[in-house]
Design an enzyme around this catalytic site. Structure first.
Site, PDB file in Angstrom:
ATOM      1  N   ASP A  71       7.476  69.282   7.766  1.00 50.62           N
ATOM      2  CA  ASP A  71       8.264  69.332   9.032  1.00 50.62           C
ATOM      3  C   ASP A  71       7.437  70.068  10.214  1.00 50.62           C
ATOM      4  O   ASP A  71       7.445  71.331  10.018  1.00 50.62           O
ATOM      5  CB  ASP A  71       9.863  69.975   8.742  1.00 50.62           C
ATOM      6  CG  ASP A  71      10.427  70.127  10.002  1.00 50.62           C
ATOM      7  OD1 ASP A  71       9.895  69.708  11.151  1.00 50.62           O
ATOM      8  OD2 ASP A  71      11.691  70.713   9.864  1.00 50.62           O
ATOM      9  N   TRP A 100      15.703  75.736   8.513  1.00 49.84           N
ATOM     10  CA  TRP A 100      15.348  74.162   8.645  1.00 49.84           C
ATOM     11  C   TRP A 100      14.697  73.976   7.295  1.00 49.84           C
ATOM     12  O   TRP A 100      15.197  72.820   6.882  1.00 49.84           O
ATOM     13  CB  TRP A 100      14.354  73.677   9.699  1.00 49.84           C
ATOM     14  CG  TRP A 100      14.898  74.048  10.964  1.00 49.84           C
ATOM     15  CD1 TRP A 100      14.476  74.833  11.976  1.00 49.84           C
ATOM     16  CD2 TRP A 100      15.932  73.341  11.695  1.00 49.84           C
ATOM     17  NE1 TRP A 100      15.165  74.828  13.044  1.00 49.84           N
ATOM     18  CE2 TRP A 100      16.097  74.005  12.907  1.00 49.84           C
ATOM     19  CE3 TRP A 100      16.807  72.365  11.125  1.00 49.84           C
ATOM     20  CZ2 TRP A 100      17.097  73.287  13.711  1.00 49.84           C
ATOM     21  CZ3 TRP A 100      17.867  72.055  12.152  1.00 49.84           C
ATOM     22  CH2 TRP A 100      18.026  72.414  13.534  1.00 49.84           C
ATOM     23  N   LYS A 132      10.684  69.210  20.824  1.00 53.13           N
ATOM     24  CA  LYS A 132       9.814  70.543  21.189  1.00 53.13           C
ATOM     25  C   LYS A 132       8.609  70.456  21.949  1.00 53.13           C
ATOM     26  O   LYS A 132       8.334  71.115  22.784  1.00 53.13           O
ATOM     27  CB  LYS A 132       9.601  71.138  19.909  1.00 53.13           C
ATOM     28  CG  LYS A 132      10.863  72.138  19.576  1.00 53.13           C
ATOM     29  CD  LYS A 132      11.984  71.530  18.344  1.00 53.13           C
ATOM     30  CE  LYS A 132      12.831  71.892  17.956  1.00 53.13           C
ATOM     31  NZ  LYS A 132      13.789  71.534  16.811  1.00 53.13           N
TER      32      LYS A 132
HETATM   33  C1  LIG Z   1      14.716  71.514  15.835  1.00 58.30           C
HETATM   34  C2  LIG Z   1      14.029  71.580  14.491  1.00 58.30           C
HETATM   35  C3  LIG Z   1      14.716  70.645  13.650  1.00 58.30           C
HETATM   36  C4  LIG Z   1      16.210  69.782  14.056  1.00 58.30           C
HETATM   37  O1  LIG Z   1      15.640  68.472  14.641  1.00 58.30           O
HETATM   38  P1  LIG Z   1      16.559  67.578  15.084  1.00 58.30           P
HETATM   39  O2  LIG Z   1      15.788  66.753  15.638  1.00 58.30           O
HETATM   40  O3  LIG Z   1      17.731  68.214  15.966  1.00 58.30           O
HETATM   41  O4  LIG Z   1      17.154  66.841  14.021  1.00 58.30           O
HETATM   42  C5  LIG Z   1      14.526  70.487  12.220  1.00 58.30           C
HETATM   43  N1  LIG Z   1      13.098  71.187  11.777  1.00 58.30           N
HETATM   44  C6  LIG Z   1      12.460  71.889  12.770  1.00 58.30           C
HETATM   45  C7  LIG Z   1      11.337  73.091  12.438  1.00 58.30           C
HETATM   46  C8  LIG Z   1      13.131  72.111  14.169  1.00 58.30           C
HETATM   47  O5  LIG Z   1      12.518  73.010  14.815  1.00 58.30           O
END
Ligand SMILES: *Cc1c(COP(=O)(O)O)cnc(C)c1O
Length: 359
Positions: free
Chosen positions: A170, A101, A194
């Protein structure tokens, strides 16, 4: 019957939240229709989005210096929105590369300015968070970007770098899993699916002074200030996802907030890592112990055949979503906030039994 869902995302939601949503699904508080059928400009949805914002502020201790936004496009959209809005003209940004990511965030940022990778664990297959004491962050960077929990590789920051520039994180896979000091950050973003609710809504927490950085040329919908000025109702928000996020945060407050959640998460991850570490090498976690994730616990078995068998038999016993990400292989148990300790205990019993038979 509900199973224990160890999926990395979309992930399981607390059963009391699912039941509440079910009760209200067709008839929201006597309106005769569901919340998703009601206008976002009416009092019912306004109460929902206000409550969602208040809950987020209360749980994370967010001051008035920050805007709390509910956006669309997932965390992936933030990979572009962050540099588009807060990269200074002709400037550069620093990024730590700690997994898939982070790499994706870096790739997008390059479209809007110069990116300097300040730390990387790519050469050791992302098995640790590079020691933040050795970072040399620049005072001139537009911002420093990290990925607080690496969902695929199962690593996590357990402390954050002290920097003078805005720290951006993030937090998609560990938001609200523990107490953090929001004041350390310029911007935090997280896709909801999540730890906060269903997919479709992305939480953004941004320090208000950063709202002024956006260049004139950025389209209206992609400017943080557009959404901050309109309480996330510039256009139609993802109403059902915001409603679910309100219910999940109600639940977090009811159980006692993030310090209680953190204790439960510590118990869950400690028990699981203890099982791995005491298996005489049958189960192996590849990561540096100081960087282990409390949200995504990854491990390998002696062979891929045994890993397939493990996933299959666990599924038959009501534990789903345990297959590791296709780029990492092995097993991944995602144990977000909604996974109860009882679910982890079930998994541990299964692991010990599986080892006895196959070890
Ligand atoms: C799942 C995830 C993403 C992607 O998220 P989307 O909402 O599908 O764009 C980005 N960063 C991390 C750390 C993730 O776990």
């Amino acid at each position: 019957m509900r199973v224990y869902n160890f999926s990395a995302g979309p992930a399981m939601l607390p059963t009391p939240v699912m039941e509440r949503a079910q009760q209200e699904f067709c008839n929201y508080r006597g309106t005769g229709c569901g919340i998703m059928e009601l206008t976002h400009r009416g009092k019912h949805f306004e109460e929902v989005i206000d409550r969602a914002e208040k809950n987020v502020r209360k749980l994370m201790g967010i001051s008035d210096n920050y805007a709390v936004l509910f956006l669309q496009g997932g965390a992936s959209m933030q990979f572009s929105m962050v540099p588009m809005n807060i990269m200074l003209p002709g400037g550069f940004a620093e990024y730590a590369d700690t997994g898939t990511w982070s790499s994706k965030a870096i790739k997008e940022a390059k479209n809007f300015g110069t990116v300097k990778v300040i730390a990387s664990s790519k050469d050791i297959k992302y098995t640790k968070i590079p020691d933040i004491r050795h970072w040399k962050p620049s005072k001139d960077a537009s911002y420093l970007h990290i990925t607080s929990n690496n969902t695929i590789y199962g690593t996590q920051y357990h402390s954050f770098p002290d920097v003078e520039v805005p720290l951006v994180s993030d937090m998609s896979s560990d938001i609200m899993s523990k107490v953090i000091d929001v004041n350390k950050f310029g911007l935090i973003y997280a896709g909801a699916q999540k730890n906060l609710g269903p997919s479709g809504v992305t939480l953004v927490i941004i320090r208000k002074d950063l709202l002024k950085r956006t260049p004139e040329t950025v389209p209206t919908m992609l400017r943080y200030s557009t959404h901050a000025d309109e309480q996330s109702m510039f256009n139609t928000p993802p109403t059902f996802s915001v409603y679910m996020l309100a219910l999940v945060t109600d639940w977090l407050l009811e159980i006692g907030g993030l310090s209680v959640m953190e204790e439960i998460n510590n118990s869950k991850s400690e028990a699981l890592y203890e099982t791995i570490d005491s298996s005489n090498g049958f189960y192996k976690n590849p990561n540096d112990p100081a960087s282990r994730s409390k949200m995504n616990v990854v491990f390998r078995l002696p062979s891929e055949e045994l890993e397939d068998k493990f996933v299959k038999e666990a599924t038959a016993e009501g534990m789903i979503g345990l297959k590791g990400h296709r780029s990492a292989g092995g097993i991944r148990a995602s144990i977000y906030n909604a996974m109860p300790l009882a679910g982890v205990e079930r998994l541990i019993d299964f692991m010990q039994e599986f080892q006895k038979i196959n070890g």
